[in-house]
Design an enzyme around this catalytic site. Structure first.
Site, PDB file in Angstrom:
ATOM      1  N   ASP A 132       0.865  -1.180   0.000  1.00 42.09           N
ATOM      2  CA  ASP A 132       0.000   0.000   0.000  1.00 42.09           C
ATOM      3  C   ASP A 132       0.901   1.229   0.000  1.00 42.09           C
ATOM      4  O   ASP A 132       1.744   1.392   0.892  1.00 42.09           O
ATOM      5  CB  ASP A 132      -0.903  -0.015   1.238  1.00 42.09           C
ATOM      6  CG  ASP A 132      -1.980   1.057   1.181  1.00 42.09           C
ATOM      7  OD1 ASP A 132      -2.088   1.739   0.147  1.00 42.09           O
ATOM      8  OD2 ASP A 132      -2.712   1.207   2.175  1.00 42.09           O
ATOM      9  N   GLU A 223      -2.514   0.218  -4.366  1.00 46.05           N
ATOM     10  CA  GLU A 223      -2.291  -1.006  -3.596  1.00 46.05           C
ATOM     11  C   GLU A 223      -2.339  -2.218  -4.519  1.00 46.05           C
ATOM     12  O   GLU A 223      -2.977  -2.195  -5.572  1.00 46.05           O
ATOM     13  CB  GLU A 223      -3.313  -1.148  -2.460  1.00 46.05           C
ATOM     14  CG  GLU A 223      -4.751  -1.207  -2.902  1.00 46.05           C
ATOM     15  CD  GLU A 223      -5.697  -1.410  -1.737  1.00 46.05           C
ATOM     16  OE1 GLU A 223      -5.323  -2.126  -0.787  1.00 46.05           O
ATOM     17  OE2 GLU A 223      -6.800  -0.853  -1.771  1.00 46.05           O
TER      18      GLU A 223
END
Length: 682
Positions: A132, A223
């Site tokens: 992320d 992500e």
């Protein structure tokens, strides 16, 4: 004896009427408490919020939005949820009464059997990573404007798509209305979105990730999931070292930082990636004891797929952490249904999918489009808007190459109430004419049932999809448009797990994750509307058209009445376009389609001069094919020549050269008359 469901419903209604008479003149204190918690928004668990006084934040949000249509709608939804929870509690009390009398043994056994079945399918052999990007949009903006690093700023005006960690110290976070963030942090700087810039940076990150897993899965623009099991084996490295190396390469190439979680499956990896943010990583040991211990104290809200509504329902029956699920396993099916029971059991055990593949290869459940606009009530305008929506959906259906067997119409009233209606046409549809033809009667019913209704959102969605894609070559070997070849998933013999048509393991997470994502998206959409209303009211006040209470001062209508707050052409809000994963999936699908088209062009074929069939444009293969065709042709000519010679020889032989049988005299010519043969039974 267990009582009938009607008895339970009646008991629930009585409990609700006693606790929360409807319509109440004023919500109870507990009602204010739950409403304030709800107003905190869907991004409450974002990193950087640990030291924030959330009680203060909730008070500011509550007072800032009080009196707006958004606030009234949230209050209405909160009351309805309270009614639902009271019904759930009434049913649980009945289940507890039955259990006290020795019942529910079958339900407990069923739950234990399902847990054992899930345990049998546990796979601890994979190293799944969830990465992320840290405050992605803000980090990209800081590259162009380094002076922003030490000041609080956010990307997005109406709704914050992200904000840096300086702003998060004040309680600002993604998914927050801009005017609320300004009250929390008056010095907050707002930066407009630049999606092209973010997309270019995301491609730089992807270029690094594909070196570790060529089939990584982009969950959104910032992500992704990777399976680094094979990479670790090939390079004889531990997963922690591989991820640390990967994070360093991303920082070197893209100049931004990423955080990562390493675990045995995707669900756990996503949870772990939030443990050491920003610019950190966390590995959960891949053994059952560590996983169960990790999940035992994990708040339910930390799990992807449990949103604010489901969190509150679970909290009401005493499930605050994932470890609390087990003790109430025999209640869950009756309280929430079979799918929720299966989902919660997998959550308690820390199970999740291990198949990581490009997002464009995941099966699509639906294709849809929707747009928000200023309040609209004229039937002709609604008809025109529906036609425009159908045309937009046709573009998406052609792009994704699907037809739909079910057509869903979604509308949102000016009161924020959302209504859905669906129909199953006699054939799968995708053209604008068919979409409009079957959707218009549904909209007409709404117009008749709700006289004078005002809409602020309209959408169409096709479900139960039918693919229009074709294979690489047809039956005769002619080239067709290429499609992505899906990898097949395999599982040990005897593993009791459900698999889809392509062999991938099915987990009950998908529907819950989708529902939580929809909940968040609708929340962002409503916050966008609220923020624009507040901004317009502020402008009206500055121009003197309204007073501090929002009442008009003069005859001239305020700008908010002259100009719609939303683009009447239906342009979606910034957050809905850029803040979720749907726009990113569309980009990836377009890239895949373009690559397939380029590959199609590269498939040059040469026609065989012997059989005229198209063959791959590869010289050696083509020559071998021609040799084969020539060999077949030569054989055919030899056979044909032999047949001709035989026929000619037969024509030159005398008629009585037939082989004579022993003991029978030769046939006597009777002047051409053939002797009639007698039947054997004559």
């Amino acid at each position: 004896m267990p009582r009938h469901n009607d008895d339970l419903a009646t008991e629930a209604e009585v409990a609700v009427a006693e606790d929360n008479p409807l319509p109440p003149t004023a919500p109870a204190a507990s009602q204010y408490h739950t409403l304030k918690y709800s107003l905190l928004g869907p991004s409450l668990t974002k990193s950087g919020q640990d030291g924030v006084d959330q009680k203060k934040v909730s008070e500011i949000i509550y007072n800032a939005s009080k009196g707006s249509k958004y606030f009234n709608n949230e209050e209405h939804k909160d009351k309805n949820l309270t009614v639902k929870i009271n019904r759930i509690l009434a049913k649980k009390r009945e289940l507890q009464r039955i259990e006290a009398q020795g019942g529910l043994k079958q339900e407990r056994k069923k739950a234990d059997d399902y847990i054992a079945e899930l345990e049998y399918s546990r796979d601890l052999s994979q190293a799944i990573v969830h990465i992320d990007c840290d405050a992605f949009y803000a980090a990209v903006e800081e590259l162009d404007r380094p002076e922003l690093k030490d000041v609080p700023f956010a990307v997005g005006v109406g709704v914050l798509t992200t904000c840096n960690y300086e702003a998060r110290k004040f309680g600002c976070r993604s998914g927050m209305a801009g005017f609320v963030a300004d009250k929390l942090c008056p010095e907050l700087i707002h930066i407009p979105l630049n999606f092209e810039k973010y997309t270019a940076k995301a491609k730089e990150v992807r270029a690094v990730l594909e070196q570790y897993d060529p089939r990584f899965e982009s969950a959104s623009i910032d992500e992704a999931y990777l399976n680094i099991t094979q990479y670790c084996q090939d390079h004889n490295m531990e997963p922690e070292d591989v991820v640390e190396q990967m994070r360093a390469e991303v920082h070197l190439e893209a100049k931004i930082t990423i955080s990562a979680g390493i675990a045995a499956n995707a669900k756990l990896a996503k949870i772990c990636s939030n443990k050491n943010k920003p610019n950190g990583q966390y590995k959960l040991p891949s053994d059952r004891a560590s996983i169960i211990g990790f999940m035992r104290h994990l708040p339910t809200r930390k799990v992807n797929g449990i949103g604010r509504v489901f969190e509150r329902e679970l909290d009401a029956i005493g499930i605050k952490t994932c470890g609390d699920i087990y003790d109430q396993r025999h209640y869950l099916n009756a309280l929430f249904g079979e799918k929720a029971f299966q989902f919660l059991m997998s959550v308690h055990l820390g199970l999740g999918r291990t198949d990581v593949r490009p997002v464009e290869e995941h099966e699509r459940k639906s294709v849809g489009t929707e747009s928000t606009f200023h309040d609209m009530e004229n039937p002709e305008d609604l008809r025109a808007k529906l036609r425009w929506t159908a045309e937009e959906l046709e573009k998406d259906m052609k792009r994704t190459e699907f037809k739909g067997r079910t057509l869903v119409l979604k509308i949102k009233l000016h009161t924020y109430e959302v209504l859905n209606r669906q129909i199953q046409p006699p054939k799968a549809v995708y053209t604008a004419d068919d979409l409009f033809h079957y959707a218009w009667p549904m909209l007409q019913k709404y117009i008749k049932e709700l006289p004078g209704m005002k809409l602020r959102l309209m959408g169409l969605r096709c479900t139960h999809l039918v693919s229009m894609k074709k294979g690489d070559v047809d039956f005769f070997g002619r080239a067709r448009q290429l499609t992505s070849e899906l990898s097949k998933g395999g599982y040990p013999d005897g593993a009791k797990v459900d698999v889809d048509e392509e062999g991938w393991q099915k987990w009950p997470d998908e529907e819950f994750e989708y529902a939580a994502r929809m909940e968040k998206e609708e929340e962002m959409e409503e916050l966008e509307r609220l923020s624009q209303q507040q901004e317009q009211q502020k402008q009206d006040y500055e121009h003197g058209y309204v007073d501090e209470e929002g009442d008009e001062n003069g005859d001239q209508p305020p700008p908010s009445a002259q100009k719609p707050k939303y683009d009447p052409d239906g342009a979606p809000s910034d957050y809905r376009r850029y803040g979720n994963g749907f726009a990113w999936r569309s980009i990836l699908e377009e890239e895949a389609a373009q690559a397939a088209q380029e590959a199609k062009v590269l498939i040059e074929q040469w026609n065989c001069p012997i059989c005229s069939m198209p063959q791959p444009a590869e010289e050696r293969q083509f020559n071998e094919h021609i040799d084969g065709c020539l060999s077949r042709q030569t054989i055919k000519e030899i056979v044909r020549t032999t047949d001709d010679e035989t026929a000619e020889a037969r024509s030159t032989q005398p008629a009585n050269t037939a082989k004579r049988k022993r003991g029978r005299p030769p046939a006597v010519n009777t002047g051409g008359a053939e002797r009639r043969k007698k039947a054997f039974f004559a």
